[in-house]
Design an enzyme around this catalytic site. Structure first.
Site, PDB file in Angstrom:
ATOM      1  CG  ASP A 101      30.279  60.300 -21.222  1.00 34.42           C
ATOM      2  OD1 ASP A 101      30.095  61.476 -20.873  1.00 34.42           O
ATOM      3  OD2 ASP A 101      30.779  59.428 -20.485  1.00 34.42           O
ATOM      4  CG  ASP A 207      32.114  65.285 -18.990  1.00 36.24           C
ATOM      5  OD1 ASP A 207      32.425  64.346 -18.253  1.00 36.24           O
ATOM      6  OD2 ASP A 207      32.880  66.235 -19.253  1.00 36.24           O
ATOM      7  CD  GLU A 265      31.093  64.402 -14.141  1.00 36.56           C
ATOM      8  OE1 GLU A 265      32.014  63.755 -13.667  1.00 36.56           O
ATOM      9  OE2 GLU A 265      31.264  65.237 -15.062  1.00 36.56           O
ATOM     10  CG  HIS A 342      35.562  57.499 -16.300  1.00 35.37           C
ATOM     11  ND1 HIS A 342      34.238  57.733 -15.977  1.00 35.37           N
ATOM     12  CD2 HIS A 342      36.025  58.654 -16.812  1.00 35.37           C
ATOM     13  CE1 HIS A 342      33.943  58.972 -16.285  1.00 35.37           C
ATOM     14  NE2 HIS A 342      35.001  59.560 -16.808  1.00 35.37           N
ATOM     15  CG  ASP A 343      36.307  60.828 -13.682  1.00 31.20           C
ATOM     16  OD1 ASP A 343      37.115  60.558 -14.594  1.00 31.20           O
ATOM     17  OD2 ASP A 343      35.317  61.570 -13.845  1.00 31.20           O
TER      18      ASP A 343
HETATM   19  O1  TEU Z   1      34.806  64.770 -14.812  1.00 30.48           O
HETATM   20  C1  TEU Z   1      34.521  65.970 -14.172  1.00 30.48           C
HETATM   21  C2  TEU Z   1      35.089  66.177 -12.829  1.00 30.48           C
HETATM   22  O2  TEU Z   1      34.879  67.249 -12.278  1.00 30.48           O
HETATM   23  C3  TEU Z   1      35.918  65.209 -12.065  1.00 30.48           C
HETATM   24  O3  TEU Z   1      35.323  64.029 -11.794  1.00 30.48           O
HETATM   25  C4  TEU Z   1      37.284  65.063 -12.594  1.00 30.48           C
HETATM   26  O4  TEU Z   1      37.689  63.727 -12.621  1.00 30.48           O
HETATM   27  C5  TEU Z   1      38.199  65.808 -11.655  1.00 30.48           C
HETATM   28  O5  TEU Z   1      37.810  67.150 -11.655  1.00 30.48           O
HETATM   29  C6  TEU Z   1      39.624  65.719 -12.084  1.00 30.48           C
HETATM   30  O6  TEU Z   1      40.387  66.419 -11.166  1.00 30.48           O
HETATM   31  C7  TEU Z   1      34.399  64.602 -16.137  1.00 30.48           C
HETATM   32  C8  TEU Z   1      34.836  63.258 -16.673  1.00 30.48           C
HETATM   33  O7  TEU Z   1      34.189  62.244 -15.953  1.00 30.48           O
HETATM   34  C9  TEU Z   1      36.319  63.168 -16.619  1.00 30.48           C
HETATM   35  O8  TEU Z   1      36.811  61.910 -16.994  1.00 30.48           O
HETATM   36  C10 TEU Z   1      36.874  64.245 -17.514  1.00 30.48           C
HETATM   37  O9  TEU Z   1      38.268  64.297 -17.389  1.00 30.48           O
HETATM   38  C11 TEU Z   1      36.293  65.625 -17.193  1.00 30.48           C
HETATM   39  O10 TEU Z   1      34.907  65.613 -16.983  1.00 30.48           O
HETATM   40  C12 TEU Z   1      36.518  66.571 -18.346  1.00 30.48           C
HETATM   41  O11 TEU Z   1      35.705  66.217 -19.425  1.00 30.48           O
END
Ligand code: TEU
Length: 583
Positions: A101, A207, A265, A342-343
């Site tokens: 990542d 990310d 992403e 994971h989100d």
């Molecule tokens: O996530 C970015 C993102 O915009 C979203 O999926 C996030 O979960 C959401 O905005 C929360 O409200 C990435 C990662 O996947 C996430 O786990 C991190 O927290 C985030 O970036 C910051 O690095």
């Protein structure tokens, strides 16, 4: 060109590992790198060929490692640098690939770069982050604009020491790097990217890749919630004016120099025409992106993003069709397909049905969707077991650990005040969509702590469902979700000319209950039928299907003639016409 150009990363099926929750090898209640190594044979046997390891780097863990304080070191509770080397070689020895990542929109506030930057206004690294003086409003200090951060509150954090604000799109412990500064970009490429590519890592999931370039005038966002100064600014976070220039440079300096994959992403970018430049081969930016349209379909927008809203299968289909278009030869791009990460909450709970009566069929039906589309599928750990959301009986304040949920609950309570109905609705939102649902420990067997750990307490509680849903039980059951994933993953490779490289043709786009599509390559075709409801649904074989349909796979025994049973999935092919290696 009949078909898109073959590449190893197009033929990849990615398995995403979240280190904290995968497998604990030393009994401290937290997953770790040796734990991952101990499960490599399981992953090989599953049939996936690329592993994506979520951040394991040194980090104070405000956001589970998405706040990195040293790109080349390892979070000590996860293991050592030698463990990472052993992981890379362990994956490669088994004929698989591994991607890491890459989190370089922001660092941790504990990163040496930020420490130096905040030390004084004269620091040579001051300009490595985005600092601004306060705006004076009615004689009072105020941040430069009204943007709400992704986790709530302002995107600006006041720094007493140097009397300025710094920018953070996420938590205050995640200051945004200043990509305008060429020294920053050079340092990122060398220390965070090429360092690992030189070690043989096969690429990155990147990310928040579309947040690097900022709108430097930082205009105020429209006021949608007058009860707070902080307004949603999603459209300003992403796709800033220099983004494509930065990505082309990163490709030139990093990815383009190796045979690796780059998967960006890409939040807040729903439009096919905006996505295409990222992934079109001729642009030389990224190989594919992770879009958010499906993932956020049932999330409330605006001020409380965890708010739950209903989703529709029509929209699900339209989004799928849009993403599949990226992979057609004339567009010369590629896409990803995923239902979990994971989100996100667990897909069987969101898009199918986690009632024990339907869970197995539902999880297999979603697997059929995930693994018959073009584009690279990403399976999230535990999805192959049909893992489900945390039960609604669990206390959101005690069992949910994500800072996003914690911030959400604070904001919810502020907004709801004494309005109980609103509070309940908000809690229901977390129970449906919180990021925590995907983060509970993997259920390996039916022993205590589901075989994830020998600790008395694990960092997140093990889902109560582990006696029924676990890898060991599913290994022994030929009809388990796990067994079905293995079958499908084998078929995906065996029929790669259809499932990976075939062209997508959507049917019945107006039907609210089922998804029907054909994957086509020359004279060969596969028909995929998916019932998303708990009712019988009739179907017809589309007239464009060529040849005699033969059933290749179904998730329920004894397929009936023209009716799909609840959550039934079927794949038909015209087997007789099969041309091997027709890709
Ligand atoms: O996530 C970015 C993102 O915009 C979203 O999926 C996030 O979960 C959401 O905005 C929360 O409200 C990435 C990662 O996947 C996430 O786990 C991190 O927290 C985030 O970036 C910051 O690095």
């Amino acid at each position: 060109m009949e078909s898109t150009v073959p590449k190893w990363w197009k033929e990849a099926t990615i398995y995403q590992i979240y280190p904290a929750s995968f497998k604990d090898s030393n009994g401290d209640g937290l997953g770790d790198i040796p734990g991952i190594i101990s499960k490599l044979d399981y992953l090989k046997a599953l049939g996936v060929n690329v592993l994506w390891i979520c951040p394991f780097y040194k980090s104070p863990q405000y956001d589970m490692g998405y706040d990195i304080s040293d790109y080349q070191d390892v979070h000590a509770p996860y293991g050592t640098k030698a463990d990472i080397d052993a992981l890379i070689s362990g994956v490669h020895e088994r004929g698989m690939k591994v991607i890491f990542d890459l989190v370089v929109n922001h660092t941790s506030h504990e990163h040496a770069w930020f420490q130096e930057s905040r030390s004084s206004k004269q620091s040579p690294k001051r300009d490595w982050y985005i600092w601004k003086p306060a705006k004076m409003v009615d004689g009072k200090r105020a941040p430069p604009n009204n943007w709400r951060s992704n986790f709530g509150g302002s995107v600006w954090q006041w720094d007493e020491h140097t009397q300025e604000y710094y920018l953070h799109y996420f938590a205050p412990q995640q200051p945004d790097l200043n990509w305008e500064n060429p020294e920053v970009r050079k340092a990122v490429y060398a220390t965070a990217v090429n360092y690992w590519l030189d070690k043989g890592v096969n690429g990155f999931r990147i990310d928040t890749v579309n947040m690097y370039s900022k709108w430097l005038d930082f205009p105020d966002a429209d006021i949608v919630d007058p009860s707070t100064p902080w307004q949603p600014a999603d459209k300003f976070y992403s796709n800033g004016p220099r983004l494509h220039e930065f990505l082309k440079e990163m490709h030139r300096e990093c990815f383009g120099r190796y045979d690796v994959v780059s998967i960006g992403e890409c939040p807040n970018t729903p439009n096919f025409h905006d996505v295409l430049p990222f992934v079109s081969t001729k642009e030389k930016e990224l190989d594919m992106v992770i879009q958010f349209d499906l993932a956020s379909m049932d999330h409330g927008g605006g001020e409380l993003r965890l708010w739950h809203r209903d989703w529709s299968l029509r929209l699900f289909k339209a989004i799928t069709e849009d993403a599949q278009k990226l992979a057609i030869p004339e567009h010369d791009g590629w896409c990803t397909t995923y239902l979990e990460n994971h989100d996100q909450a667990r897909s069987v709970s969101r898009f199918a049905n986690d009632d024990p009566k339907y869970r197995v069929a539902g999880a297999k039906m979603l697997a059929t969707y995930l693994l018959t589309l073009s584009g690279t599928p990403i399976i999230f750990q535990g999805e192959e077991l049909g893992m489900v959301n945390m039960p609604p009986s669990w206390d959101v304040d005690k069992e949910y650990k994500d800072l996003n949920t914690i911030d959400y609950m604070v904001e919810l309570r502020r907004m709801a005040g004494s309005d109980k109905g609103m509070l309940e609705k908000g809690i229901y939102g977390a129970q449906r969509t919180a990021r925590d649902h995907g983060r509970t420990p993997i259920q390996w067997d039916d022993s205590s702590q589901a075989g994830f750990s020998t600790a008395k307490d694990t960092w997140m509680r093990v889902n109560d469902s582990y006696k029924e849903i676990n890898a060991a039980t599913e290994e022994k059951d030929a009809n388990s979700v796990l067994a079905f994933y293995r079958q499908l993953l084998t078929l995906r490779q065996e029929y790669k000319e259809l499932f990976i490289y075939g062209m997508f043709e959507l049917h019945e786009s107006e039907d609210d209950n089922t998804i029907t599509y054909i994957k086509r390559n020359g004279d060969q075709n596969a028909l995929v039928l998916l019932n998303f409801t708990n009712q019988d649904q009739s179907f017809v074989i589309p007239s464009t299907f060529k040849g005699q349909p033969e059933l290749l796979l179904s998730n329920l025994p004894k397929a009936g003639k023209h009716v799909l049973r609840p959550y039934e999935a079927r794949i038909y092919v015209n087997k007789g016409k099969r041309v091997v290696n027709g890709a």
